[in-house]
Design an enzyme around this catalytic site. Structure first.
Site, PDB file in Angstrom:
ATOM      1  CD  GLU A 236      -4.477  -5.366   3.312  1.00 18.72           C
ATOM      2  OE1 GLU A 236      -5.270  -4.540   3.836  1.00 18.72           O
ATOM      3  OE2 GLU A 236      -3.245  -5.297   3.437  1.00 18.72           O
TER       4      GLU A 236
ATOM      5  CD  GLU B  34      -3.052  -0.956   2.245  1.00 10.39           C
ATOM      6  OE1 GLU B  34      -4.144  -1.523   2.081  1.00 10.39           O
ATOM      7  OE2 GLU B  34      -2.762  -0.312   3.290  1.00 10.39           O
TER       8      GLU B  34
END
Length: 405
Positions: free
Chosen positions: A298, A197
Site C-alpha cells: 500500500e 495491518e
C-alpha cells in the site's frame, strides 16, 4: 490502510537500514493496484454510501449494518458490489501494464457470529474477481483485511475502535485461523495475505501476530493450495526487526508486506514537495537489503490527508486544520477531489512523486498502489492518474529517470 495511530512509526522508518544481504529479489517486479472500497467499505473511498444513510453514527461496515434496516443496507451493498468493480476494471488494469491486484475482504464475508451486524454476500464477487484475474493475466492477492475484534481499530478493519481487541481473545485468533483455512482451501489464489495491518505498536499485539503468521503459514501449507505464497505484514515495525523471521529453509515462499504513506502525521503534511520525494527515495537501502521477498503493498501519490473522511467519517484533515488538535498548514483546494481542479504544477509533482516511489519500491520486489479508484479523491486513484496524465500508461515509463539520483 494505516491511519493516525501508526504515525509514531512512519516518520522514522525511512532512515532505518539493514546490513543483511539481498535475497529473493527478482527481475519480474510486482506492479499492481488495490481494489480498495469494494468488498470492504471505507468512508473516504465511497463517501456517498455513508452520506446517503443520513446517520452520522454509521462510520464503518459494522455500524453500516447496525444502525439501519438490514434489507435496505443489503440492497445498497449489492448495488455497490455489482458496480464498483467489474470485469472492465480488470481489463483496464491489465491494459495499464499492471500484473497484480490485491483484493481486501473482511472476515465477516465468511463468518458472522450472533450479535454481529455485518451483512454477507461478498463471496460470489470474490469468485468473480479470481476468474477475471485468470482471464486477464492478473495475479490476485486475497487479503484478509479485517479480523474478529479488529486487529488495528481502523474503520477499514470493519469496526472502528480506540484499541484493537483481536489479540486479546484466543477465540478471535482461532476464528481468524479457521477463516484463513477456508480461504486457502476454497479459493485458488497465487498469494494469500492472512491479515492486513495488525497494530504491532499497541501492547500485546506483536507476539500474537508473530505466532499467527506461523500458524497461518501452516494452514496454507496444509490446504488444497499448499504452494501459494504467504504474504505477512510488518505490523508497523522496522524491517530490520523482522530479519531472520520465517526465512528458508524452515519456511518457503513467504513474503513481507510493507505499507508506506506520507500523510498521517502533522510532520508529514508539513513537508515540502521536494521533501516528500526525498523521503520516498530514502527507503531504497532498507528495501533492497531485506531477507525475504518484499512488496510495498500500500502507498499513494497523495501528499496530504485532505481527502474527505480519510481520517474517518466526520473527522477533518490535518493539512487544513479541520482535524481536532491540528493547525492550519494550507488549503485543501486543488489538492484532492476532482483532478479538474488540479494545477499543471501539481500534476507535475504527482508524476514526480509517483516515479520516485515506484522506482524506489522496485528496489524490493514491487508495489501495489492504494487504490484503483475513489469517488472523490483523484490524488489517490490510479484510474484517475491514468486519465489525468500523472500516471503513465506504461508503468515502466519514466519522465524523470534520475528523480532519486
Amino acid at each position: 490502510m494505516a491511519f493516525s495511530r501508526s504515525i509514531l512509526f512512519t516518520c522514522c522508518l525511512a532512515v532505518l537500514a539493514s546490513a543483511a544481504p539481498t535475497l529473493h529479489h527478482r527481475a519480474d517486479k510486482v506492479r499492481g493496484v488495490n481494489l480498495g472500497g469494494w468488498l470492504v467499505l471505507e468512508p473516504w473511498i465511497t463517501p456517498s454510501i455513508f452520506d446517503n444513510t443520513g446517520n452520522d453514527q454509521i462510520v464503518d461496515e459494522y455500524t453500516f449494518g447496525q444502525f439501519q434496516d438490514h434489507g435496505k443496507a443489503l440492497s445498497v451493498l449489492r448495488k455497490h458490489w455489482d458496480t464498483w468493480i467489474t470485469e472492465q476494471d480488470f481489463i483496464d488494469i491489465a491494459d495499464a501494464g499492471l500484473n497484480t491486484v490485491r483484493l481486501p475482504i473482511g472476515y465477516w464475508a465468511f463468518d458472522v457470529s450472533e450479535g454481529e451486524p455485518y451483512i454477507q454476500g461478498q463471496i460470489p464477487y470474490l469468485r468473480k474477481a479470481l476468474d477475471w484475474g485468470k482471464a486477464h493475466g492478473l495475479q490476485v492477492i486475497i487479503d484478509l483485511h479485517g479480523a474478529p475484534g479488529s486487529q488495528n481499530g481502523f474503520d477499514n478493519s470493519g469496526q472502528k475502535m480506540d484499541f484493537p481487541q483481536w489479540h486479546t481473545s484466543q477465540a478471535n485468533v482461532d476464528r481468524t485461523k479457521a477463516i484463513m483455512e477456508r480461504i486457502a482451501n476454497e479459493f485458488d489464489a497465487p498469494i494469500y495475505a492472512p491479515l492486513n495491518e495488525p497494530a504491532g505498536f499497541d501492547d500485546g499485539v506483536l507476539p500474537v501476530t508473530k505466532q499467527y503468521w506461523k500458524d497461518a503459514y501452516g494452514v496454507v501449507r496444509a490446504s488444497s493450495h499448499p504452494n501459494a505464497k504467504v504474504l505477512i505484514h510488518d505490523a508497523f515495525q522496522p524491517l530490520d526487526s523482522w530479519q531472520g523471521f520465517m526465512t528458508p529453509p524452515d519456511f518457503q515462499n513467504v513474503a513481507m508486506d510493507k505499507h508506506i504513506y506520507q500523510v498521517f502525521s502533522d510532520a508529514e503534511n508539513q513537508m515540502s514537495e521536494d521533501q516528500h520525494i526525498q523521503t520516498a527515495c530514502g527507503y531504497a537501502q532498507q528495501l533492497s537489503s531485506f531477507d525475504l521477498e518484499l512488496y510495498i503493498g500500500e502507498w499513494s501519490p497523495a501528499k496530504t490527508d485532505c481527502a474527505r473522511y480519510l481520517n474517518g467519517r466526520g473527522i477533518g484533515a490535518r493539512y487544513d486544520g479541520s482535524k481536532a488538535g491540528s493547525s492550519f498548514i494550507g488549503s485543501c483546494d486543488g489538492l484532492t477531489g476532482s483532478s479538474s481542479t488540479f494545477s499543471r504544477e501539481y500534476k507535475t509533482f504527482l508524476r514526480k512523486f509517483w516515479e520516485a516511489q515506484t522506482s524506489t519500491y522496485e528496489k524490493a520486489n514491487g508495489w501495489i498502489q492504494w487504490a484503483w479508484k475513489a469517488e472523490e479523491a483523484d490524488d489517490w486513484s490510479y484510474q484517475a492518474g491514468l486519465a489525468g496524465g500523472w500516471i503513465p500508461q506504461d508503468p515502466t515509463d519514466r519522465k524523470y529517470p534520475n528523480i532519486c539520483s
